[in-house]
Structures are given as C-alpha cells and as structure tokens.
Write a protein that holds these residues in place. Structure first.
Motif, PDB file in Angstrom:
ATOM      1  N   ALA A 240       0.839  -1.208   0.000  1.00 46.77           N
ATOM      2  CA  ALA A 240       0.000   0.000   0.000  1.00 46.77           C
ATOM      3  C   ALA A 240       0.872   1.255   0.000  1.00 46.77           C
ATOM      4  O   ALA A 240       1.909   1.311   0.651  1.00 46.77           O
ATOM      5  N   GLU A 241       0.439   2.255  -0.746  1.00 45.06           N
ATOM      6  CA  GLU A 241       1.149   3.537  -0.800  1.00 45.06           C
ATOM      7  C   GLU A 241       0.483   4.516   0.164  1.00 45.06           C
ATOM      8  O   GLU A 241      -0.736   4.661   0.173  1.00 45.06           O
ATOM      9  N   ASN A 242       1.277   5.178   0.988  1.00 44.55           N
ATOM     10  CA  ASN A 242       0.766   6.149   1.948  1.00 44.55           C
ATOM     11  C   ASN A 242       1.179   7.547   1.536  1.00 44.55           C
ATOM     12  O   ASN A 242       2.348   7.798   1.229  1.00 44.55           O
ATOM     13  N   ARG A 243       0.198   8.462   1.535  1.00 40.63           N
ATOM     14  CA  ARG A 243       0.472   9.871   1.243  1.00 40.63           C
ATOM     15  C   ARG A 243      -0.014  10.708   2.420  1.00 40.63           C
ATOM     16  O   ARG A 243      -1.067  10.436   2.994  1.00 40.63           O
ATOM     17  N   TYR A 244       0.764  11.738   2.735  1.00 40.29           N
ATOM     18  CA  TYR A 244       0.499  12.498   3.961  1.00 40.29           C
ATOM     19  C   TYR A 244       0.270  13.976   3.654  1.00 40.29           C
ATOM     20  O   TYR A 244       0.935  14.570   2.802  1.00 40.29           O
ATOM     21  N   MET A 245      -0.670  14.546   4.409  1.00 36.68           N
ATOM     22  CA  MET A 245      -0.920  15.974   4.370  1.00 36.68           C
ATOM     23  C   MET A 245      -0.833  16.492   5.806  1.00 36.68           C
ATOM     24  O   MET A 245      -1.240  15.802   6.744  1.00 36.68           O
ATOM     25  N   TYR A 246      -0.291  17.683   5.973  1.00 36.19           N
ATOM     26  CA  TYR A 246      -0.050  18.205   7.322  1.00 36.19           C
ATOM     27  C   TYR A 246      -0.707  19.569   7.521  1.00 36.19           C
ATOM     28  O   TYR A 246      -0.673  20.426   6.632  1.00 36.19           O
ATOM     29  N   PHE A 247      -1.270  19.750   8.720  1.00 40.59           N
ATOM     30  CA  PHE A 247      -1.854  21.035   9.096  1.00 40.59           C
ATOM     31  C   PHE A 247      -1.412  21.357  10.526  1.00 40.59           C
ATOM     32  O   PHE A 247      -1.714  20.622  11.463  1.00 40.59           O
ATOM     33  N   GLY A 248      -0.644  22.456  10.650  1.00 37.01           N
ATOM     34  CA  GLY A 248      -0.147  22.855  11.966  1.00 37.01           C
ATOM     35  C   GLY A 248      -0.323  24.344  12.201  1.00 37.01           C
ATOM     36  O   GLY A 248      -0.932  25.055  11.395  1.00 37.01           O
ATOM     37  N   ASP A 249       0.218  24.823  13.302  1.00 35.14           N
ATOM     38  CA  ASP A 249       0.161  26.251  13.598  1.00 35.14           C
ATOM     39  C   ASP A 249       0.972  27.025  12.566  1.00 35.14           C
ATOM     40  O   ASP A 249       2.006  26.546  12.088  1.00 35.14           O
ATOM     41  N   LEU A 250       0.517  28.210  12.260  1.00 33.17           N
ATOM     42  CA  LEU A 250       1.264  29.079  11.351  1.00 33.17           C
ATOM     43  C   LEU A 250       2.236  29.912  12.183  1.00 33.17           C
ATOM     44  O   LEU A 250       1.960  31.058  12.543  1.00 33.17           O
ATOM     45  N   ASP A 251       3.339  29.303  12.520  1.00 31.74           N
ATOM     46  CA  ASP A 251       4.444  29.978  13.197  1.00 31.74           C
ATOM     47  C   ASP A 251       5.721  29.223  12.846  1.00 31.74           C
ATOM     48  O   ASP A 251       5.686  28.210  12.137  1.00 31.74           O
ATOM     49  N   HIS A 252       6.855  29.712  13.323  1.00 30.63           N
ATOM     50  CA  HIS A 252       8.126  29.083  12.958  1.00 30.63           C
ATOM     51  C   HIS A 252       8.196  27.633  13.435  1.00 30.63           C
ATOM     52  O   HIS A 252       8.706  26.756  12.724  1.00 30.63           O
ATOM     53  N   ALA A 270      -1.540  21.196   4.059  1.00 32.35           N
ATOM     54  CA  ALA A 270      -2.964  21.264   3.726  1.00 32.35           C
ATOM     55  C   ALA A 270      -3.265  22.720   3.368  1.00 32.35           C
ATOM     56  O   ALA A 270      -3.724  23.504   4.193  1.00 32.35           O
ATOM     57  N   VAL A 271      -2.976  23.074   2.116  1.00 36.08           N
ATOM     58  CA  VAL A 271      -2.979  24.475   1.685  1.00 36.08           C
ATOM     59  C   VAL A 271      -4.298  25.166   1.995  1.00 36.08           C
ATOM     60  O   VAL A 271      -4.339  26.284   2.524  1.00 36.08           O
ATOM     61  N   GLU A 272      -5.422  24.504   1.687  1.00 38.38           N
ATOM     62  CA  GLU A 272      -6.728  25.148   1.883  1.00 38.38           C
ATOM     63  C   GLU A 272      -7.008  25.441   3.362  1.00 38.38           C
ATOM     64  O   GLU A 272      -7.656  26.440   3.687  1.00 38.38           O
ATOM     65  N   LEU A 273      -6.526  24.585   4.238  1.00 42.09           N
ATOM     66  CA  LEU A 273      -6.731  24.836   5.669  1.00 42.09           C
ATOM     67  C   LEU A 273      -5.885  26.017   6.133  1.00 42.09           C
ATOM     68  O   LEU A 273      -6.338  26.853   6.924  1.00 42.09           O
ATOM     69  N   TYR A 274      -4.669  26.088   5.651  1.00 41.78           N
ATOM     70  CA  TYR A 274      -3.834  27.238   5.995  1.00 41.78           C
ATOM     71  C   TYR A 274      -4.412  28.530   5.427  1.00 41.78           C
ATOM     72  O   TYR A 274      -4.336  29.594   6.058  1.00 41.78           O
ATOM     73  N   GLN A 323      -3.733  26.782  15.123  1.00 41.76           N
ATOM     74  CA  GLN A 323      -4.807  26.044  14.461  1.00 41.76           C
ATOM     75  C   GLN A 323      -6.176  26.373  15.068  1.00 41.76           C
ATOM     76  O   GLN A 323      -7.177  26.425  14.356  1.00 41.76           O
ATOM     77  N   GLU A 324      -6.184  26.571  16.374  1.00 39.09           N
ATOM     78  CA  GLU A 324      -7.451  26.805  17.072  1.00 39.09           C
ATOM     79  C   GLU A 324      -8.138  28.102  16.653  1.00 39.09           C
ATOM     80  O   GLU A 324      -9.303  28.322  17.003  1.00 39.09           O
ATOM     81  N   ALA A 325      -7.404  28.970  15.886  1.00 34.75           N
ATOM     82  CA  ALA A 325      -8.041  30.207  15.400  1.00 34.75           C
ATOM     83  C   ALA A 325      -9.184  29.891  14.434  1.00 34.75           C
ATOM     84  O   ALA A 325     -10.083  30.710  14.239  1.00 34.75           O
ATOM     85  N   THR A 337     -15.698  20.643   2.279  1.00 36.27           N
ATOM     86  CA  THR A 337     -15.697  21.334   0.990  1.00 36.27           C
ATOM     87  C   THR A 337     -14.447  21.019   0.177  1.00 36.27           C
ATOM     88  O   THR A 337     -14.517  20.764  -1.030  1.00 36.27           O
ATOM     89  N   CYS A 338     -13.299  21.027   0.847  1.00 35.05           N
ATOM     90  CA  CYS A 338     -12.023  20.891   0.129  1.00 35.05           C
ATOM     91  C   CYS A 338     -11.492  19.467   0.082  1.00 35.05           C
ATOM     92  O   CYS A 338     -10.777  19.099  -0.857  1.00 35.05           O
ATOM     93  N   TYR A 339     -11.820  18.660   1.099  1.00 37.58           N
ATOM     94  CA  TYR A 339     -11.227  17.332   1.201  1.00 37.58           C
ATOM     95  C   TYR A 339     -12.275  16.240   1.347  1.00 37.58           C
ATOM     96  O   TYR A 339     -11.961  15.119   1.754  1.00 37.58           O
ATOM     97  N   GLY A 340     -13.513  16.573   0.999  1.00 34.59           N
ATOM     98  CA  GLY A 340     -14.569  15.575   1.077  1.00 34.59           C
ATOM     99  C   GLY A 340     -14.495  14.588  -0.076  1.00 34.59           C
ATOM    100  O   GLY A 340     -13.811  14.822  -1.083  1.00 34.59           O
ATOM    101  N   CYS A 341     -15.196  13.487   0.049  1.00 29.24           N
ATOM    102  CA  CYS A 341     -15.195  12.467  -1.004  1.00 29.24           C
ATOM    103  C   CYS A 341     -15.636  13.068  -2.334  1.00 29.24           C
ATOM    104  O   CYS A 341     -16.655  13.752  -2.408  1.00 29.24           O
TER     105      CYS A 341
END
Length: 347
Positions: A240-252, A270-274, A323-325, A337-341
């Motif tokens: 199986a091939e695994n692909r990863y997307m990341y969403f974190g705080d927008l800081d250093h 995760a561009v749309e979330l950022y 992220q909590e913002a 909207t962006c990552y739904g099926c």
C-alpha cells in the motif's frame, strides 16, 4: 619521544618513577645519547623532580635514578586543549569531565565530540524524538555507536543525553480511522496529520465523509518519529502507498515540524486549511522562536504568491496563527468542501 613519555607519565598510576622504568617506557631502539636529553627536558620543565637521595646512574652525562612526577604539570597541555575546545563547541556540550581523565581517553573521544558538535551547531537541539540507532547515525554516522560502542556513556558525560530525545521505541500514534477506506481495499491511502489535539477532535466527527484513511494527532514533534510505524499500526498491506498531508500552527515552530515531516515522509501542507487560517486575526508572542529559512522557503513554495507574502509578513512581525483560530464548525465545513469524497485534488 618527549610527547610519548609525557603521555606515559600522565597515565602512570603512582607518583614516583625510576630511571629504569622510564627507559622501559621509551623507544627500545633509542640510544642513551638520545634518551638523556629528553629526560633532562622533563626535569627542566618541572615535570620530573629528581629524588636526590637516590643518587645518579654514573653515566656521562648523568641522570638521577628516581623521580617524583608532578601530575598537575603533566596534565596542563591537555587541560589547555580542553579549555580551547570548550570555547568553540556548542554551549550545551560540557567537557569538564575530561579534566580528570587521561589524555588517551580525551584523544580517543575527540573525533566523536567533533561530530556531535558539528551536528548540534548545524541543526540545534533536536525537537523530535528518535530511536538510538537513528540518532546515533545522525550524530556520528554509525547507527550502532550509542547502544554498542559506548556512545551513551559519552553523551551522558558531556551532559546532552536528555537533550537528544532518544527513545527506545516511538510512542504509538493517536489516530482515528475511516472504515470506508478499508472496505474499498485501496492501493493508495491518504492521511491527514494535525499538530494539536483540539483540531484533531474538531475534524474527527466528519472523517467518514473525507477521503482520508486516517486522521493523526501529531502532538507537536512526536509524530515525526511515530509515523514510521503507521503501516503496521493500521494493518495496511506492505504494497500500500501512503500519502500524507499536514496542518499545523502558522508559526516558525509549526513550519519546522512540517518540514521534518516533509523531509522524512514527503508530507505536503494542507494548503486550503492554511488559507482558511490566514483569514483569521493573528496574535503576537512568538518573536523568540527559532527561524529556519530553508523550512520557510519550502513551505511557501506550495502556496500562491499572495498567500506566501501574507505568511512571510506574519512571520517577520513575530506574529502567529494557531490552528485553534479556525473555529470547529468552520474547520469541519472547510474539510468537507475541500477534502470531502469526490472533491479532493491529488497532491
């Protein structure tokens, strides 16, 4: 020969030595005419103090038959070298323990100390956990050095063992799974990693409506090492091939964590979330975070130019967006909207 005798004298267990013992420590092929000036130099430098009452050897020129060794003077060159090395090394490395050890031990360990200093100077103290073989290879290029070749003892002596965040095994990942993706028997599995627990619980209710097989709580830096066991933890087939997307705080810090994920697992932002995060009001208070220019530039390369400028400006001002913002309901709607099926673009 002078340096050779000096090393022998430093490691000599007793405080006295005879001329015969000195001759045994010297080069066997050395003539007396070559040997005598070396001993004389040790006397002149106040390293060997003749015991006058024991007499002379009767040769020309003569030498005393026995000596007291001034250990404090013998060790001075090594102490000066340790002091100068300490001044140029990373401040977390403490070399004090070597003052009480022999020159041979100092010389034996110095190549490893240089490599450790190079790693800390170039990379800083690691934020993510790693197993002993992983960290060992990063530090000295030998994955067995820490566990099998005395590396741990050295790292403890110089005071950085705890700082290196070495773990016997990575902690299991905290994750939620999408049963639908397992039933479909997919060959490619996509996973979303989020930095904080609040965001994890906000997204979890809509996970079945998303294209992701797993939602992973990154816990800051912890997932960087733990992600290597994801295949086994989920029971996915080896092919199986695994692909990863990341969403974190927008800081250093958040961008540095993403960069570690990107380098090790090719995780994309995760561009749309950022972008949703960028529509929120930033906060101040992250001026003291470490700036990693390479991480920032790679991160910005995934964004449209205007978004990149906004992120750069935010970081330069010392501001940040946690992220909590993004409120939970807004985040869930954005996810659907962006990552739904049926809506998710391929990275």
């Amino acid at each position: 020969m002078y340096e050779t005798l000096l090393r022998h004298l430093e490691s000599w267990k007793r405080g006295k030595i005879t001329l015969t013992q000195l001759e045994e420590l010297a080069d066997p092929g050395m003539t007396y005419s070559s040997f005598q000036p070396v001993v004389r130099q040790l006397i002149d430098n106040h390293i060997l103090i003749p015991v006058i009452s024991h007499g002379l050897n009767g040769k020309n020129p003569p030498l005393p038959l026995s000596y007291r060794i001034r250990k404090s003077v013998v060790a001075q060159p090594r102490k000066r070298e340790i002091q100068s090395t300490q001044l140029r090394f990373h401040p977390d490395i403490k070399l004090d323990g070597y003052y009480s050890l022999s020159s041979s031990k100092w010389n034996e360990d110095l190549p490893f100390l240089e490599k450790i200093n190079c790693y800390l100077t170039n990379n800083g103290v690691p934020r993510e956990e790693a197993t002993a073989p992983e960290r060992s290879f990063q530090l000295v290029g030998d994955e067995k050095w820490i566990d099998e070749k005395g590396g741990r003892k050295l790292l403890e002596m110089i005071g950085i063992w705890e700082l290196l965040r070495i773990t016997p095994l990575p902690d299991p990942l905290m994750l939620a799974v999408n049963p639908g993706n397992f039933r479909e028997n997919k060959s490619v599995h996509r996973h979303l990693i989020v930095e904080n627990k609040t965001t994890f619980y906000a997204i979890q209710p809509v996970l079945p409506a998303l294209t992701y097989t797993a939602l992973i709580y990154g816990a800051g830096w912890k997932a960087v090492s733990g992600l290597g066991n994801l295949q086994g933890q989920l029971g996915l087939p080896d092919e199986a091939e695994n692909r990863y997307m990341y969403f974190g705080d927008l800081d250093h810090e958040g961008i540095s964590i993403w960069h570690a994920m990107y380098e090790r697992y090719q995780a994309v932002p995760a561009v749309e979330l950022y972008q949703g995060l960028l529509r929120q009001t930033p906060s101040a208070g992250k001026e003291s975070q470490m700036v990693r220019d390479v991480a920032i530039q790679r991160f910005l390369a995934f964004f449209p130019e205007e978004d990149g400028k906004q992120i750069s400006h935010l970081l330069q001002q010392g501001k940040y967006l946690p992220q909590e913002a993004l409120e939970a309901e807004s985040l869930r709607q954005l996810m659907k909207t962006c990552y739904g099926c049926g809506t998710q673009r391929e990275e």
